[in-house]
Design a protein around this motif. Structure first.
Motif, mmCIF file in Angstrom:
data_model
loop_
_atom_site.group_PDB
_atom_site.id
_atom_site.type_symbol
_atom_site.label_atom_id
_atom_site.label_comp_id
_atom_site.label_asym_id
_atom_site.label_seq_id
_atom_site.Cartn_x
_atom_site.Cartn_y
_atom_site.Cartn_z
ATOM 1 N N LEU A 246 0.829 -1.211 0.000
ATOM 2 C CA LEU A 246 0.000 0.000 0.000
ATOM 3 C C LEU A 246 0.867 1.266 0.000
ATOM 4 O O LEU A 246 2.077 1.214 0.063
ATOM 5 N N GLY A 247 0.202 2.384 -0.017
ATOM 6 C CA GLY A 247 0.913 3.682 -0.038
ATOM 7 C C GLY A 247 0.527 4.419 -1.294
ATOM 8 O O GLY A 247 0.414 3.818 -2.367
ATOM 9 N N GLY A 248 0.303 5.718 -1.182
ATOM 10 C CA GLY A 248 -0.019 6.489 -2.381
ATOM 11 C C GLY A 248 -1.334 7.230 -2.264
ATOM 12 O O GLY A 248 -1.589 8.173 -3.013
ATOM 13 N N ILE A 249 -2.180 6.818 -1.306
ATOM 14 C CA ILE A 249 -3.487 7.478 -1.195
ATOM 15 C C ILE A 249 -3.314 8.945 -0.774
ATOM 16 O O ILE A 249 -4.065 9.817 -1.214
ATOM 17 N N GLY A 250 -2.292 9.218 0.038
ATOM 18 C CA GLY A 250 -2.042 10.601 0.479
ATOM 19 C C GLY A 250 -1.788 11.509 -0.703
ATOM 20 O O GLY A 250 -2.375 12.602 -0.821
ATOM 21 N N GLN A 251 -0.921 11.051 -1.592
ATOM 22 C CA GLN A 251 -0.582 11.877 -2.759
ATOM 23 C C GLN A 251 -1.780 12.076 -3.697
ATOM 24 O O GLN A 251 -1.967 13.137 -4.264
ATOM 25 N N ARG A 252 -2.561 11.000 -3.831
ATOM 26 C CA ARG A 252 -3.756 11.118 -4.675
ATOM 27 C C ARG A 252 -4.703 12.168 -4.102
ATOM 28 O O ARG A 252 -5.266 12.980 -4.810
ATOM 29 N N LEU A 253 -4.847 12.137 -2.771
ATOM 30 C CA LEU A 253 -5.734 13.105 -2.112
ATOM 31 C C LEU A 253 -5.208 14.520 -2.274
ATOM 32 O O LEU A 253 -5.974 15.460 -2.500
ATOM 33 N N GLU A 254 -3.885 14.659 -2.111
ATOM 34 C CA GLU A 254 -3.266 15.990 -2.241
ATOM 35 C C GLU A 254 -3.687 16.635 -3.556
ATOM 36 O O GLU A 254 -4.173 17.764 -3.601
ATOM 37 N N ARG A 255 -3.486 15.873 -4.631
ATOM 38 C CA ARG A 255 -3.799 16.413 -5.954
ATOM 39 C C ARG A 255 -5.286 16.741 -6.095
ATOM 40 O O ARG A 255 -5.674 17.808 -6.551
ATOM 41 N N GLU A 256 -6.089 15.778 -5.661
ATOM 42 C CA GLU A 256 -7.540 15.922 -5.827
ATOM 43 C C GLU A 256 -8.079 17.122 -5.026
ATOM 44 O O GLU A 256 -8.869 17.912 -5.530
ATOM 45 N N ILE A 257 -7.611 17.262 -3.782
ATOM 46 C CA ILE A 257 -8.114 18.356 -2.925
ATOM 47 C C ILE A 257 -7.670 19.707 -3.502
ATOM 48 O O ILE A 257 -8.452 20.655 -3.591
ATOM 49 N N GLU A 258 -6.398 19.768 -3.926
ATOM 50 C CA GLU A 258 -5.887 21.037 -4.464
ATOM 51 C C GLU A 258 -6.647 21.436 -5.738
ATOM 52 O O GLU A 258 -7.072 22.587 -5.890
ATOM 53 N N GLU A 259 -6.850 20.442 -6.629
ATOM 54 C CA GLU A 259 -7.561 20.736 -7.885
ATOM 55 C C GLU A 259 -9.000 21.165 -7.638
ATOM 56 O O GLU A 259 -9.510 22.094 -8.247
ATOM 57 N N ARG A 260 -9.653 20.477 -6.713
ATOM 58 C CA ARG A 260 -11.075 20.737 -6.493
ATOM 59 C C ARG A 260 -11.344 22.003 -5.676
ATOM 60 O O ARG A 260 -12.352 22.655 -5.882
ATOM 61 N N THR A 261 -10.443 22.305 -4.707
ATOM 62 C CA THR A 261 -10.727 23.460 -3.835
ATOM 63 C C THR A 261 -9.915 24.697 -4.223
ATOM 64 O O THR A 261 -10.257 25.818 -3.836
ATOM 65 N N GLY A 262 -8.790 24.479 -4.907
ATOM 66 C CA GLY A 262 -7.912 25.592 -5.257
ATOM 67 C C GLY A 262 -7.004 25.988 -4.092
ATOM 68 O O GLY A 262 -6.225 26.928 -4.203
ATOM 69 N N PHE A 263 -7.059 25.275 -2.974
ATOM 70 C CA PHE A 263 -6.198 25.580 -1.826
ATOM 71 C C PHE A 263 -4.949 24.701 -1.879
ATOM 72 O O PHE A 263 -5.051 23.488 -2.125
ATOM 73 N N GLU A 264 -3.796 25.317 -1.589
ATOM 74 C CA GLU A 264 -2.552 24.555 -1.644
ATOM 75 C C GLU A 264 -2.599 23.386 -0.659
ATOM 76 O O GLU A 264 -3.004 23.534 0.496
#
Ligand code: F6P
Length: 342
Positions: A246-264
């Protein structure tokens, strides 16, 4: 009597405390001899071992890891596994084995016991997801490390007005994420037991911003998954027990949250730091109590049992019962955390 001991699966703070307890009480209390097998089930399969003595186990109580080594070797991945373990035990004159491990190591122990191998189990895993016990040793240490990380990330997230995703261990159960998230005051906690809705995660972060808090801490267990079809996830190689790396869900979330909310948004993966280093006093005591119970049980010939923590007491439970199902986070546990989301 001669008794073998092994540590299998992912290592965990407190393993050495169990080994020390088995050796000290086994030799001093009962006059038994203790044989330590190397690298989990690989030891008895390949007859790789050492005689353990009071002297060779001195000073190991506060040490992380395991002096015996560990591996994810599955004795049932080969046809002659049970027979080879039996031969090794016979050649060394062993009355039985004490297996210290999590779901896989103890799952194999329960099966071996069913095939006539005398085994006693001791539950360990930082994930805290074993059935038949209220808590496993290693969890308290891992949760303390993760909480400290969440605390540290809070101050830097606030200074930079950014979101920080913290990825912690937890394959099937979100205990580390839940407890470190509650203890560290996380704004969102995502666990394997509940597939998450990324829209809801972003809504909570936006609401926080609207309230003038321009940062958020999102704690995610590595085994957490999105509701099917809502977000792409990665998959990795598998081990001998069929578990994906496992591993990688954090990075996926990072991208998704930044793209969707516009917050770094940035990610920190705690990984194996959660498993390393010295055990907390709680884990040292729990591991010692379990080790003493295991050698007592071996002395009494109570094979097929697992030492376990039940309502603050150390008891024996049937190994088969302990590995029948995992202990996962329930709705009630999650409800406490939810009160503080967003
Ligand atoms: O022991 C369980 C665990 O801590 C899981 O949470 C995690 O997925 C796994 O170990 C990772 O272990 P390794 O990197 O050693 O395979």
């Amino acid at each position: 009597m001669r008794i073998g001991v092994l540590t299998g699966g992912g290592d965990c703070p407190g393993l050495n405390a169990v080994i020390r307890a088995v050796v000290r009480k086994g030799i001093d209390g009962y006059g038994h001899a203790i044989v330590g097998f190397h690298d989990g089930w690989r030891g008895p399969l390949e007859s790789s071992y050492e005689e353990l003595t009071i002297e060779s186990t001195r000073g190991i109580l506060p040490r992380g890891g395991t002096i015996l080594g560990s591996s994810r070797t599955n004795p049932f991945a080969r046809d002659d596994g049970t027979a080879r373990i039996g031969e090794t035990m016979e050649s060394l004159g062993l009355a039985g084995l004490i297996a210290i491990g999590g779901e896989d190591t103890l799952g194999a122990a329960a099966r071996l016991h069913g095939e006539g191998v005398p085994v006693i189990g001791v539950p360990k895993t930082i994930d805290n997801d074993l059935g038949g016990t209220d808590q496993t040793f290693g969890f308290d240490t891992a949760m303390s490390i993760a909480t400290e990380a969440v605390d540290r990330l809070h101050s830097t997230a606030e200074s930079h007005h950014r979101n920080l995703v913290v990825e912690v261990m937890g394959r099937h159960a979100g205990w580390i994420a839940l407890h470190s998230g509650i203890a560290g005051g996380a704004d969102v906690i995502l666990i394997p037991e509940r597939p998450f809705d990324i829209d809801e995660v972003c809504r909570l972060i936006r609401r926080r911003h609207a309230r003038g808090r321009y940062f958020a801490i999102i704690v995610v267990a590595e085994g957490a998954t999105p509701v099917e079809g809502t977000m792409e996830i990665l998959s990795g190689a598998t081990d001998e027990f069929g578990h994906a790396r496992l591993g990688g869900i954090g990075q996926r979330l990072e991208r998704e949250i930044e793209e969707r909310t516009g917050f770094e948004t940035r990610t920190t993966v705690l990984g194996h730091t959660q498993r390393g280093g010295t055990p907390t006093p709680f884990d040292r005591v729990l591991a010692t109590r379990l080790g003493v119970k295991a050698i007592d049980a071996a002395h009494e010939g109570r094979w097929g049992q697992m030492a376990s923590l039940r309502s603050m007491r150390i008891e024996l439970v049937p190994l088969a019962e302990a590995v029948a199902s995992l202990r996962t986070v329930g709705e009630e546990d999650l409800e406490v955390a939810r009160a503080f989301f967003g």
